[in-house]
Motif scaffolding. Sequence first.
Motif, short mmCIF file in Angstrom:
data_model
loop_
_atom_site.label_atom_id
_atom_site.label_comp_id
_atom_site.label_asym_id
_atom_site.label_seq_id
_atom_site.Cartn_x
_atom_site.Cartn_y
_atom_site.Cartn_z
N LEU A 196 0.83 -1.21 0.00
CA LEU A 196 0.00 0.00 0.00
C LEU A 196 0.86 1.26 0.00
O LEU A 196 0.53 2.24 -0.68
N ILE B 41 2.17 1.66 -3.50
CA ILE B 41 1.09 2.13 -4.38
C ILE B 41 0.87 3.63 -4.19
O ILE B 41 0.76 4.39 -5.17
N PHE C 155 1.70 6.26 -7.33
CA PHE C 155 0.61 7.00 -7.97
C PHE C 155 0.60 8.47 -7.60
O PHE C 155 0.21 9.32 -8.40
N VAL D 181 -6.21 -2.24 -1.48
CA VAL D 181 -5.20 -2.43 -2.54
C VAL D 181 -5.87 -2.45 -3.91
O VAL D 181 -5.44 -1.74 -4.84
N ILE E 103 -5.43 0.68 -6.65
CA ILE E 103 -4.81 0.44 -7.96
C ILE E 103 -5.75 0.90 -9.07
O ILE E 103 -5.32 1.57 -10.03
N GLY F 111 -5.87 4.70 -9.12
CA GLY F 111 -4.60 5.25 -9.58
C GLY F 111 -4.44 5.11 -11.08
O GLY F 111 -4.00 6.05 -11.76
N THR G 276 -4.25 -6.06 -12.23
CA THR G 276 -4.91 -6.66 -11.07
C THR G 276 -4.67 -8.16 -11.02
O THR G 276 -4.42 -8.73 -9.95
N VAL H 87 -1.15 -8.80 -9.75
CA VAL H 87 -1.06 -8.63 -8.29
C VAL H 87 -1.63 -9.85 -7.57
O VAL H 87 -1.07 -10.34 -6.59
#
Length: 431
Positions: A65, A68, A72, A385, A389, A392, A407, A410
């Motif tokens: 996190l 991320i 972003f 999460v 994503i 972002g 996705t 991940v």
Amino acid sequence: MSIDKTSAHGAGGHQVVNPDAAHDAVTAVDPRLLVREQGIAGYLSEFKRKLHAGDLGSIPVVIGLVIIAVVFQSLNSEFLSAKNISDIAVTMVGTGTMAVGIIFVLLLGEIDLSVGSVSGVSGAIVAVMAVTHGMNEWLAVFVALAAGAAIGALHGFFFAKIGAPAFAVTLAGLLFWLGFMLQLLGDQGTINLDSEGAVGSLTTYFFSDVAAAYGLAAAAVAVFFVTSLLGNRRRAAVGIPSRPLSDIVLRTVLLAVIAFGAAFMFNQYKGLPLAFVLFLAVLVITDFVLRRTAYGRKIFALGGSVEAARRAGINVAAVRISVFALSGFFAAVGGLFWASKIAAANQSAGTGDLLMNVIAAAVIGGTSLFGGRGRTWNALLGALVIVAIQYGLALEGIRTPVVYMITGGVLLATVVIDSVTRKTQKTAGRA
């Protein structure tokens, strides 16, 4: 099978201990003792032990996190804006609530593929009853939630009593309830909801008074501190190692930074979202059920070993049916949040990537696919999460196909980590 006694005993019959094996053995030390006796060094020792045993908990998700947010935010300064954070908090509630139900199922080592369709049925039931037939909306909501629980229990019955695989039963449910939803909505396909009604207000109502957000943050911190202290006293009373006061204070301060930081950001926009408050309430209640009740211990026992649980006197069928009923119930709750988000029930509800996002949220948050390990708070981290994503990438104008691929990547990385962790725990003798 014969045993070579000469390799295990000396000439006098005395047992010989392999010094290499003794050296490699990992001594289990209560982390509270390490922290109490060694302070910061104790934290480092405990971290190294967990790393060696493959037991890092939510640490990888938290690190993810942070990465991320940094990535972003560097690409677009709007990512950590108050509006975007508030939007993320509201949007993740639907996925997160459904993920809570999936976590219960995953703890059994099973899967429920029907939650997307059940969520769509929930929204359709409310729309048809409240809008088309003029039923009281609160009563329609109750019927929708009861229907979700009943659908889940039906799936659980076929799995627990008939012996059909959960994968096959819920896959059939996915198709059946999708068709049922389409049948309910009819040729019109879309039924608009009152944006100020019971369902519509779920995602549109905000507590605009700044005291609401700060008050919730203060209450959360205070409850955490008090419960930690009381827990330590109970441990000390029975001679069980407990964490030092400094450790509790440190954890409370970290929680306070997060809680008041979130409250500050909410108050910079519209205020505290009702949807987020309801989601937190779901997490607190379900976490208590799993960790503090006999029912929760039965679920973990089944996830560890069904046969051992059966021999211990646990009604395996009843627990399984109830868990699938919970999954259906939370799918219905999530469906109401999604219906509120678009102020309508339509034919696309519960379809697309919703099912995969819900499962991904549970797994990415830290719940094991192999059963027996996980907490409902994993739904918060995993949904955060996934939605972070998505938002972002949306800010960068990334197309949907790329969002799907990222996705999926991940999720694959998380599953690989889960598998490696499980192998590491087996090697360390913890699984």
